[in-house]
Design a protein around this motif. Structure first.
Motif, PDB file in Angstrom:
ATOM      1  N   GLU A  91      43.003  25.733 103.891  1.00  0.00           N
ATOM      2  CA  GLU A  91      41.721  25.424 104.506  1.00  0.00           C
ATOM      3  C   GLU A  91      40.109  25.705 103.684  1.00  0.00           C
ATOM      4  O   GLU A  91      39.526  25.002 104.075  1.00  0.00           O
ATOM      5  CB  GLU A  91      41.478  26.566 105.866  1.00  0.00           C
ATOM      6  N   ASN A  92      40.379  26.391 102.763  1.00  0.00           N
ATOM      7  CA  ASN A  92      39.160  26.694 101.887  1.00  0.00           C
ATOM      8  C   ASN A  92      39.049  25.536 100.659  1.00  0.00           C
ATOM      9  O   ASN A  92      40.267  25.199 100.056  1.00  0.00           O
ATOM     10  CB  ASN A  92      39.207  28.031 101.200  1.00  0.00           C
ATOM     11  N   LYS A  93      37.846  25.492 100.369  1.00  0.00           N
ATOM     12  CA  LYS A  93      37.593  24.327  99.394  1.00  0.00           C
ATOM     13  C   LYS A  93      37.169  25.522  98.134  1.00  0.00           C
ATOM     14  O   LYS A  93      36.364  26.194  98.280  1.00  0.00           O
ATOM     15  CB  LYS A  93      36.502  23.801  99.657  1.00  0.00           C
ATOM     16  N   PHE A  94      38.100  25.304  97.174  1.00  0.00           N
ATOM     17  CA  PHE A  94      37.812  26.117  95.989  1.00  0.00           C
ATOM     18  C   PHE A  94      36.899  25.628  94.959  1.00  0.00           C
ATOM     19  O   PHE A  94      36.855  24.284  94.791  1.00  0.00           O
ATOM     20  CB  PHE A  94      39.184  26.404  95.219  1.00  0.00           C
ATOM     21  N   ILE A  95      36.070  26.321  94.278  1.00  0.00           N
ATOM     22  CA  ILE A  95      34.998  25.778  93.358  1.00  0.00           C
ATOM     23  C   ILE A  95      35.417  26.527  91.877  1.00  0.00           C
ATOM     24  O   ILE A  95      35.958  27.448  92.027  1.00  0.00           O
ATOM     25  CB  ILE A  95      33.459  25.958  93.612  1.00  0.00           C
ATOM     26  N   GLU A  96      35.144  25.568  90.905  1.00  0.00           N
ATOM     27  CA  GLU A  96      35.602  26.048  89.661  1.00  0.00           C
ATOM     28  C   GLU A  96      34.085  26.677  89.158  1.00  0.00           C
ATOM     29  O   GLU A  96      32.972  26.206  89.411  1.00  0.00           O
ATOM     30  CB  GLU A  96      35.673  24.954  88.640  1.00  0.00           C
ATOM     31  N   VAL A  97      34.147  28.033  88.600  1.00  0.00           N
ATOM     32  CA  VAL A  97      33.045  28.739  88.201  1.00  0.00           C
ATOM     33  C   VAL A  97      33.229  29.109  86.647  1.00  0.00           C
ATOM     34  O   VAL A  97      34.396  29.553  86.400  1.00  0.00           O
ATOM     35  CB  VAL A  97      33.039  30.127  89.028  1.00  0.00           C
ATOM     36  N   LYS A  98      32.140  29.247  85.965  1.00  0.00           N
ATOM     37  CA  LYS A  98      31.912  29.905  84.715  1.00  0.00           C
ATOM     38  C   LYS A  98      30.809  31.047  84.751  1.00  0.00           C
ATOM     39  O   LYS A  98      29.905  30.430  84.899  1.00  0.00           O
ATOM     40  CB  LYS A  98      31.592  28.745  83.615  1.00  0.00           C
TER      41      LYS A  98
END
Length: 181
Positions: free
Chosen positions: A11-18
């Protein structure tokens, strides 16, 4: 439960983080993660970093400017020992189109073939095709390598950096942590 975790993942939208972190004595960290909530993740990192003196988040790009993206192929010899013929490895690096070869700082049983950010696939293919009887590929991909290692850091600060890295590495979603120490 496992079913809830799977459902949440779908269900969740994952985002790439730095996240870029400046630590004690000019130690630097780049934390890469895939998370569903940036603010929650950043706050979890902040809680860990606050336990130790001298850590803080940097403005975007400040820490990244101290690193370069490189294609890296890590290999081990078949015996899994730290016995390498570095002259032979340098010849392999030249033939495989790598820019340099060196022993891994953290594990002296691993050789690192380093090239531009696109060369790692060619280097990996060359080693698999020509040197499978000598090397086992451990890891292959694009990484951030520091332009300069911070080797003048005190033992206490080094211990704090390593401990913070270990704790942040346990957070959900963390894929990699790069440092200059």
């Amino acid at each position: 439960t496992i079913d809830k975790a799977i459902k949440r993942t779908l269900e969740n939208k994952f985002i790439e983080v730095k996240l870029e972190v400046i630590g004690p004595e000019n130690s630097l960290m780049v934390i890469e993660a895939e998370v569903d909530n940036y603010n929650f993740f950043r706050n979890e990192c902040r809680k860990i970093l606050k336990k130790y003196v001298g850590f803080g988040f940097a403005n975007e790009g400040r820490v990244m400017s101290a690193f370069e993206e490189k294609g890296v192929v890590r290999v081990r010899n078949l015996e899994g020992t730290a016995t390498f013929d570095l002259n032979k490895a340098e010849e392999v690096a030249i033939e495989a189109d790598a820019e340099e070869v060196r022993v891994n700082d953290e594990d002296d049983t691993i050789l690192m073939f380093i090239g531009d950010q696109h060369s790692h696939t060619k280097v990996k293919a060359y080693i698999e095709a020509n040197l499978a009887d000598q090397y086992v590929i451990v890891e292959n991909g694009v990484e951030l390598l520091p332009f300069v290692k911070n080797e003048s850091i005190s033992e206490e600060s080094f211990t704090n950096v390593v401990t913070a890295i270990d704790q942040i590495g346990e957070l959900e979603g963390v894929s990699r942590i790069y440092t200059n120490v």
